[in-house]
Design an enzyme around this catalytic site. Structure first.
Site, short mmCIF file in Angstrom:
data_model
loop_
_atom_site.label_atom_id
_atom_site.label_comp_id
_atom_site.label_asym_id
_atom_site.label_seq_id
_atom_site.Cartn_x
_atom_site.Cartn_y
_atom_site.Cartn_z
N ASP A 103 -16.48 21.37 49.42
CA ASP A 103 -15.31 21.01 50.21
C ASP A 103 -14.76 19.70 49.65
OD1 ASP A 103 -17.07 19.05 51.11
OD2 ASP A 103 -16.88 19.57 53.24
N CYS A 158 -21.25 19.37 49.97
CA CYS A 158 -20.35 18.80 50.97
C CYS A 158 -20.85 17.38 51.24
CB CYS A 158 -20.27 19.65 52.23
SG CYS A 158 -21.76 19.77 53.23
N THR A 202 -22.85 16.04 53.60
CA THR A 202 -24.29 15.96 53.87
C THR A 202 -25.08 17.14 53.34
OG1 THR A 202 -24.10 17.09 56.00
CG2 THR A 202 -23.86 14.66 56.00
N HIS A 220 -41.60 29.04 47.11
CA HIS A 220 -42.09 29.64 48.35
C HIS A 220 -41.05 30.46 49.11
CE1 HIS A 220 -45.56 26.49 48.84
NE2 HIS A 220 -45.51 27.03 47.63
N HIS A 226 -46.10 34.55 49.52
CA HIS A 226 -44.78 34.05 49.89
C HIS A 226 -43.78 35.20 50.06
CE1 HIS A 226 -46.36 30.11 49.18
NE2 HIS A 226 -46.70 30.46 47.96
#
Length: 154
Positions: A8, A65, A67, A98, A133
């Site tokens: 963004d 973005c 965060t 994993h 996994h």
């Protein structure tokens, strides 16, 4: 390996630098936008990148973005996507080994280009371990096909 990348407005500058760095390494990368620092809505770019990965057009996706949180949340709404928000080598390595993450979300507010470039490198080079996994990844993916229930048994 084919890589889809998007951001963004808050991640635009870092995405542009990452795009150039990945292309300079000879990797095939498609930029899903945004293409300026003008205000945009991060779900649009998360959906474009995640959709391209989910449909098999690209092997992995990278989202940026402010965060990384909004991008990871939006990308994980796309069927078939396991997006991981990560800020260090250990997180990136483990989410590939994993969780078989196929999209990496990062926060431009917290990473500079060398850090982000390194995390993407780890993301692209680390293989899924499978084994025990795989059972857990299968359970994650099964959640996409189950309706929400009132009771949530542990």
């Amino acid at each position: 390996m084919k890589i889809a990348i998007g951001a963004d407005h808050a991640g635009f500058a870092l995405k542009e630098e990452l795009l150039a760095a990945l292309q300079a390494k000879g990797l095939e990368v498609k930029d899903f936008g945004t293409h300026s620092a003008d205000s945009t809505d991060y779900p649009d770019y998360a959906a474009a990148v995640a959709g391209a990965v989910a449909h098999g057009e690209f092997d992995r996706g990278v989202l940026v973005c402010s965060t990384g949180v909004g991008m990871s949340m939006a990308a994980n709404k796309v069927h078939g996507i396991r997006a991981a928000l990560a800020f260090n080598d250990d997180e990136v390595t483990l989410t590939r080994q994993h969780n078989d993450a196929n999209v990496l979300a990062m926060g431009a507010r917290y990473l500079n280009l060398p850090q982000a470039e390194h995390l993407v490198e780890v993301f692209l080079e680390t293989e899924f371990l499978g084994g025990r996994h795989q059972r857990r990844v299968d359970k994650i993916m099964d959640l996409e096909n189950q309706p929400a229930e009132e009771d949530h048994p542990a």
